[in-house]
Each structure stands twice: as C-alpha cells, then as structure tokens.
Design a protein around this motif. Structure first.
Motif, mmCIF file in Angstrom:
data_model
loop_
_atom_site.group_PDB
_atom_site.id
_atom_site.type_symbol
_atom_site.label_atom_id
_atom_site.label_comp_id
_atom_site.label_asym_id
_atom_site.label_seq_id
_atom_site.Cartn_x
_atom_site.Cartn_y
_atom_site.Cartn_z
ATOM 1 N N TYR A 64 59.043 79.019 72.483
ATOM 2 C CA TYR A 64 58.442 77.771 72.877
ATOM 3 C C TYR A 64 57.032 77.624 72.296
ATOM 4 O O TYR A 64 56.562 76.536 72.024
ATOM 5 N N PRO B 78 57.672 73.633 69.480
ATOM 6 C CA PRO B 78 58.565 74.769 69.726
ATOM 7 C C PRO B 78 59.669 74.889 68.690
ATOM 8 O O PRO B 78 60.176 73.883 68.190
ATOM 9 N N GLY C 244 60.526 71.265 66.947
ATOM 10 C CA GLY C 244 60.604 70.067 67.776
ATOM 11 C C GLY C 244 60.098 68.795 67.137
ATOM 12 O O GLY C 244 60.328 67.710 67.655
ATOM 13 N N SER D 240 62.656 63.023 61.060
ATOM 14 C CA SER D 240 61.597 62.658 61.986
ATOM 15 C C SER D 240 61.849 63.063 63.426
ATOM 16 O O SER D 240 60.991 62.902 64.259
ATOM 17 N N HIS E 50 60.819 62.982 73.440
ATOM 18 C CA HIS E 50 61.913 63.140 74.390
ATOM 19 C C HIS E 50 61.343 63.753 75.655
ATOM 20 O O HIS E 50 60.616 64.719 75.589
ATOM 21 N N ASP F 265 54.323 66.025 77.079
ATOM 22 C CA ASP F 265 54.229 67.470 76.880
ATOM 23 C C ASP F 265 53.823 67.696 75.425
ATOM 24 O O ASP F 265 54.645 67.656 74.527
ATOM 25 N N THR F 266 52.541 67.901 75.207
ATOM 26 C CA THR F 266 52.100 67.998 73.816
ATOM 27 C C THR F 266 52.502 69.314 73.192
ATOM 28 O O THR F 266 52.770 69.396 72.004
ATOM 29 N N GLY G 169 55.022 71.652 74.156
ATOM 30 C CA GLY G 169 56.442 71.972 74.005
ATOM 31 C C GLY G 169 57.304 70.758 73.825
ATOM 32 O O GLY G 169 58.494 70.807 74.043
ATOM 33 N N GLY G 170 56.702 69.664 73.431
ATOM 34 C CA GLY G 170 57.456 68.416 73.351
ATOM 35 C C GLY G 170 58.439 68.406 72.201
ATOM 36 O O GLY G 170 58.216 68.998 71.162
ATOM 37 N N GLU G 171 59.530 67.695 72.441
ATOM 38 C CA GLU G 171 60.530 67.536 71.415
ATOM 39 C C GLU G 171 60.464 66.079 71.002
ATOM 40 O O GLU G 171 60.617 65.200 71.841
ATOM 41 N N TYR G 172 60.265 65.831 69.744
ATOM 42 C CA TYR G 172 60.073 64.442 69.340
ATOM 43 C C TYR G 172 61.381 63.802 68.923
ATOM 44 O O TYR G 172 62.189 64.420 68.253
ATOM 45 N N GLU G 173 61.548 62.570 69.334
ATOM 46 C CA GLU G 173 62.685 61.806 68.828
ATOM 47 C C GLU G 173 62.318 61.169 67.504
ATOM 48 O O GLU G 173 63.156 60.971 66.637
ATOM 49 N N TRP G 174 61.060 60.833 67.400
ATOM 50 C CA TRP G 174 60.594 60.235 66.150
ATOM 51 C C TRP G 174 59.094 60.483 66.035
ATOM 52 O O TRP G 174 58.355 60.252 66.990
#
Lengths: 411, 353
Positions: free
Chosen positions: A237, A262, A280, A303, B326, B330-331, B333-338
């Motif tokens: 993570y 992560p 991520g 992206s 997504h 959460d900067t 551990g964030g999961e980005y969609e775009w």
C-alpha cells in the motif's frame, strides 16, 4: 488540415483474452487474422449486468481441451464456466457457512488447480478459495458437465490463514504445492498445501530513521519463477515493491519505491527476473527484480488504476486492465501499446486463453459440439489440436523475428 | 515549406483532377510571397496588398453565395447546403468511450453506481460544505454563494480536523456529498467533491470566479429548488462526472422558482452559471401583421409574443477536472479512476468529458 483521427495502434498477433468486470460480465476479446497486426475486438459477452454479481476474483484453468474459468462473485457465489463457449459448468453457492454475510467476508482469492487431486476421473475440478477474513478452503468437485449433477467433495480442506486483519492478496505457486497470503495487517505468509501448515512468515521492516513504523498492508503478490517457490515479490500500500526470499531471511531481500500510489498489481515474467508492476494511478512499468532497476514504463494514456496484469504464456505480450475500463495489450520488448479495447465497465481481472488459434475459430459453429465430444473422442481430438499448436508455434517465431529486429534497431 | 509545395506539384502532375489546385498554385507563384522580400517597406507593401486581395476575394465569395441563396429562394429551389465551420469541438478526436443512447450496459452501470439512490429519489441530497485549513476573504463569500445555489447545503467550519475524519463524521450524519473549497492566497482555486458514503472523489481546478455581488445587474435567487442543466457530458467519464454533479441537487425542481443552474462542458472546461428567467408577454407589433395577408393579420393581432428573459445571479466560475478517485478521499492509498497526465495533452482535439 488538422489531424482528426486517432493514431492507429500497431495491432497484435492472434490471441484471446477474457476480462471480468464489476457488473459481473465476462467478455471475450480476440484478435484474429493470419498475420500479426489485427486490432483486438470484443467477440462475446457472457452474463447479464448485475451489480450484486460483481466479479472479485478470477482464475483460468488454461489447458488444451476444455479450459475453464472460475469467477468469484460479490454475492459469495463461485461459478466455473467454460472458456470456449461460456457454458456454466459449476456453481457453488455462498461458501461461508458460519452466519456471516458475503459482503463482510468476500472472496479475494480463487485458484483452479491444474493437476487433478483425485485421480478418479478427468472431469473433476479442484479449487482454492480465500476470503478477506482468512478462511482458506480447498474443495473438489466431480463430474462437472452441468451445474445440476456435480458432486461436491464431502470433506473440504479448510484452515484459517490469519487471525486478525484482512487478506487482500493470495497467490498460488506454479506447481501448486505452496500458496501465499498477505493483506492489511497480515504479513505475507507461505503455506504448504499438502500438510496445510504455515511454513514461513515475513517480518515487517524495521522503523525508519525517524522512528516511524509503517503499518503492514500488502496489496499484491506473485511468485517470481516457475520452479522456485522460495522467491516472491509483493507490492504494498505504501508504494513499495519488495522481494522476499524464504531461504535467506524473513525481512525483504530488496525493496524499492515505485511512484506515489499503492501497487495494485504485480505480475512475473517467464524469464524469472522481470516483474511488471501496476499502481493506483495507472502507471505500468517493468522492473528487473535482481537489481531493482526500472527497465521502463508502458506509456499509453492509461489513466485509471491498474487492477490486473496478465502475461501471455507464449507470446511476448502482457495485458493490463483496471478502472479506466480499457483492456490494453502491450509488447514487452518495445513496451509499445499494441491494442486497446474499451470495455465500458470497471474491469477487475484479465486472463489469457493461450490455446487459441485463429484457424479453429474460422469454423466456430461446430466447435461447441466438438467440446462436448471431447471425453469420448479423445484420440481423434488430440491429433488436430497438436497440429494446430505446432503451426501456431511457427507463426509465433515469425512474428517474433521482426520485433526483435525492431528493438535492435532502436538500440 | 518548399519541399511540401514541390510534393504537391508532383501530385498535380500525376492526376488530371488536380487541375484547379494547380492553377491556384500557379497564381500564387505569380504574386511574390512577402516573406521573400528583403526590403522592409516593400515587404510591408506586398503584405498589405496580399491582405487586401484576400479581403476582396472573401467578400466576393460571400456575395456570390448570398446571391445564389437569394436566387434559389426566389425560384423555390432547394437552398445550397450551408457549410459548417470547422471548430475544435466538431473535429475532436474519435473517442470510443462516448456514450451511446442504446447501450444497455450503460444503463445497468448507472443503476449500479453510487448516485443511483439519489437520482432515483430514494433519498434527498444533503450537502456538507467546508473549506481548507486556512480560509479568508473570497473563500467565505464564495461559500455563502454556494449555500444559496445548492439547496439543503450546510456549512461547517473546518477547524483543524483531518479530511478523513470529516468524511467519517459526514457519513454518520447521513450527508450525501461533501464539498471542500480550497483557497490559495485568499482566492478559491480548487473544489473537491466527495460522494458519500463510498465515493467517488472528484478534484476540480477552479478559475474565473466572479462572486454574486460582483456581477453587474445580478438578480437575487429565491430559495426554490433550481432546475439543472448539464450539457455536453458525452463520454463515460463525463457521464459519471455529470451524474456526480446532478446528485448534489434535488431531483424535483420547483418550476415556480424559475431558477436555472447550468453546468456547461466545453473542451473539458465546465462552466457554471446561475440564472433566473422570466417569460414576458408582449403584444406583437401591428406593422408586422399588416405586411401579410388579411387572414394572417387577424390571427397575428390576437397573438401575443412571449419572450424569455434571463438574469444572471449567483456566482460564475469555471471548473476543470483534475482527477476522479475511486472511493472517498485518500491521497496516499487512493485508487484513481481517471487522472490527468501530461502525456494525454499531445493533441488539442482530444477531450475527456
């Protein structure tokens, strides 16, 4: 005149990939055509869109005849479908029985065993499931022609892989004797599947110079090479990639940082030292794990978070998919985007069906019948598939050659 | 340049169909290019001449076109097709993520997403507005404007709380969205919209902010539920952002209030406007009806012309999407969609919304 068209991607050699997504759909993507250079297309879609059937884990049993795909859904249902025509072979209702809802204890890991555990019949299927709370279960099913008449093994092997925390990743070794589990608050641990015992646990790295301890959270892991269950790579993570060696020490042999989000997916190459990592924010890179050096990034307007990376067993190709709903197919040598397919939903998993060749798709209509006949006509069926495979092999070598030349030119 | 022209000439030699273009080329060759003249005065003279020539040509073609149209109108023929100017929007790069109306997966995805409960009116939106840690001058003024625009919005002082704690708090208090106004140098410069309880988080850059009180001839909005206009959110990402914005507002507008809130997307910039409108009835002029036949005139007399008038009120600003994440904020551990990446900016004609 301005350019109004998008740049054409070079296209990829004939292959077949399957993706699963958050609406529970399984989509089949194929590239056809004799020579390499066709663009990938969605050829089939199995299942109806339903958010409660969202796929959490998938595993392919990639064999020459009757390949199977196992999907674990959000509702706790596990389904095994045929890769060739999408027929439902086996459906296992909610596996957790001690009164917990499937939302609380969702499945994170699924694996279909390649080798037959019981030698009684060829039509059996063994699968390993792992849930967030750490209950691991190996079950085998006999006679899986249709979901109605499968026989469930009365005594599944179960154990608990973690006491606290939640499991986020699990991975099976190639020979299927060992499995590793890791997650949030769970150090990576390796289990011997024959004896169902834990043989090794990692130790968290020491506090840093500021006396700050980073909490354990593993998000992805993979075994490094086929023959060796002792080395594996884990992504955390805290955007760290770590190499562990069971025979050496309990702390990571090597670790390095990759970007700022992560690590969401890790996949190994066939050569045993290259590792593909995806994070991520949609960065995909290949790393030489012996030195920890970045070999290069895969650049192609990706992206969204990468959820899954798959390496093709024969061709020099990897596929990545994730939250940007694109399946992207890359060349591993030139790190060039070969093809990208928009699949409309957030994707969770991608797998390759390596025993696919274009010629038997040309006569696709009789194919399902062939599959049904497989058990009785074993001898007849074996010959053509073999021949096909060899011819395909030639095609590969041909397609490989120009690519290698290209890379040498670039160098 | 020279190389290119030569190539074009070569093409002309090959095919007879390019005769016209070839003649044009020849014409061009007769008049000297101003850039080749070395004397400055002569060069500017040549340039002026060229420019004048162009202007004359343009007027000529325009006149010819008008004459054509007029003639066609008189003869009752079909009008020559109107040419559509090429803009950046209509020459945008082909994008396979553009939503299609007959896509059943899209609707299934809509039903499954985080906003469907609000958009199906199962629950009413309740918005929490807060600021960044340091906040002064235009920040609070902007927030008070936002409060007047968005119904059922509540402002909470930020204090020194972590944003993640605030998200938790808002979840417990049944808020459906959280808006964070970020100020930098006493000027609001970013907007963070977090969908609750489970995401997504959109990060917008904020620019060109004009507050309610700085607008000339601004109107004062009423407290009725506004109508919402979302335009040009065409791709899947745009669709998602549009739904997110839609979920900030109540789904049942009160038409008595005659308030419109507009989010207009153009070239990935989202323009926010807030208007009041009014329908005014005016009797149409007598002179107009006289020109027509008797019958028509009688009808026209009884007709009343209805015109709509707009009055702008409330803030005016422009947003640009930076990232969609997504899950909630959460900067680390964030999961980005775009996420917007610099490598995407290789074409002026590529848009994502």
């Amino acid at each position: 005149m301005p350019r109004t068209t998008t740049v054409e991607s070079p296209g990829c050699p004939p292959l077949r990939a399957l993706t699963t997504d958050v609406l529970g759909l399984v989509k089949v993507i194929e590239t056809r055509g004799e020579q390499s250079g066709a663009s990938a297309k969605v050829v089939e879609r199995w299942g109806d869109p339903d958010s409660s059937k969202s796929v959490l884990a998938a595993s392919i049993l990639d064999r020459k005849k009757d390949p199977l795909l196992g999907v674990a859904r959000k509702s706790g249902l596990i389904e095994v479908i045929s890769v060739i025509n999408g027929d439902l072979r086996l459906s296992i209702p909610n596996v957790c029985q001690d009164g917990t809802r499937p939302e609380d204890d969702s499945i994170v890991g699924l694996h279909l065993f390649k080798k037959q555990r019981s030698e009684s019949s060829t039509r059996s299927c063994t699968l390993l499931t792992c849930t967030t709370k750490g209950s691991v279960r190996i079950e085998s099913f006999e006679d899986i022609k249709s979901p109605a008449d499968s026989i469930r093994d009365p005594s599944p092997t179960t154990w608990n892989a973690c006491r606290s925390g939640s499991i986020l990743c699990s991975k099976m070794e190639e020979h299927e004797n060992y499995a590793l589990f890791g997650g949030k608050g769970v150090e990576v641990n390796v289990w011997d599947l024959q004896k169902c015992t834990k043989i090794w646990t990692a130790k968290s790295p020491p506090k840093n110079s500021l006396d700050i301890f980073t909490p354990t959270c593993f998000t992805s892991a993979t075994f490094l090479s086929k023959d060796d269950h002792r080395k594996f790579v884990a992504g955390t993570y805290c955007h760290q990639v770590r190499l562990y060696d069971i025979s050496a020490q309990r702390r990571p042999v090597m670790s390095f940082d990759f970007r700022e989000t992560p690590i969401k997916a890790v996949a190994e190459d066939l050569d045993g030292h290259t590792v593909y990592i995806g994070n991520g924010s949609g960065d995909l890179a290949s790393v030489d794990i012996r030195t920890g050096k970045l070999l290069g990034c895969f650049i192609g307007k990706c992206s969204g978070s990468i959820r899954s990376i798959a390496r093709h067993p024969e061709l020099p190709i990897i596929a990545s998919c994730g939250l940007d709903s694109y399946l992207r197919i890359w060349d591993i040598h030139s790190r060039e985007l070969l093809s990208a397919v928009f699949l409309k939903q957030h994707l969770t998993n991608v797998v390759f069906d390596s025993h696919f060749c274009t010629r038997d798709v040309a006569g696709s209509a009789p194919e399902p019948q062939d599959v049904k006949k497989v058990p009785c006509q074993d001898e007849d069926e074996a010959m053509p598939t073999k021949r096909k495979k060899t011819s395909k092999g030639h095609g590969d070598s041909r397609s490989k050659k120009p690519k290698s030349r290209k890379t040498s030119k670039e160098n | 340049m020279g190389g290119k022209r030569k190539k074009a000439d070569g093409d002309g030699m090959e095919g007879g169909e390019d005769e016209d273009s070839r003649q044009k080329k020849m014409k061009h060759k007769d008049s000297i290019l101003p850039s080749t003249v070395k004397n400055k005065e002569r060069r500017s003279a040549a340039h002026a001449k060229l420019k004048h020539q162009k202007k004359v040509d343009k007027r000529k073609t325009a006149k010819a076109r008008e004459a054509d149209e007029k003639r066609a109108l008189e003869l009752g023929e079909e009008l020559p097709p109107k040419k559509i100017p090429r803009t950046i929007e209509n020459t945008r790069e082909v994008d396979d993520t553009v939503c299609k109306p007959d896509d059943e997966e899209l609707f299934a995805g809509n039903d499954a997403d985080e906003f469907s409960s609000i958009l199906k009116q199962d629950c009413t939106p309740k918005i929490l507005i807060t600021t960044s840690r340091f906040n002064s001058t235009r920040g609070p003024a902007f927030i008070s404007d936002l409060l007047s625009v968005i119904p059922n919005a509540h402002y909470y002082k930020r204090g020194t709380y972590d944003l993640k704690k605030i998200v938790e708090y808002a979840k417990n208090k049944d808020f459906t969205s959280l808006i964070v106004v970020h100020t930098n140098r006493r000027e609001p410069d970013a907007l963070l919209i977090i969908g609750l309880p489970d995401g997504p988080t959109a990060h917008f850059k904020l620019s060109k902010l004009v507050l309610h009180k700085d607008l000339k001839n601004h109107g004062n909005p009423t407290s009725h539920e506004p109508e919402l206009v979302l335009t040009n959110f065409s791709t899947r990402l745009g669709h998602r952002v549009g739904r997110m914005i839609q979920s900030l507002f109540p789904q049942v507008p009160n038409f008595r209030g005659r308030r419109v809130v507009t989010f207009h997307n153009q070239r990935d910039f989202i323009f926010f406007r807030h208007h009041r409108y009014i329908f005014e009835t005016k009797e149409s002029k007598q002179a107009e009806s006289k020109g027509k036949n008797g019958k028509d005139g009688k009808e026209a007399k009884s007709k009343e012309k209805v015109i709509a008038r707009l009055q702008e009120c409330g803030p005016r600003f422009t947003m640009k999407l930076i990232s969609v994440q997504h899950g909630t904020f959460d900067t680390k551990g964030g999961e980005y969609e775009w996420v917007h990446k610099p490598e995407m900016d290789t074409s002026r004609r590529r848009f994502f919304l």
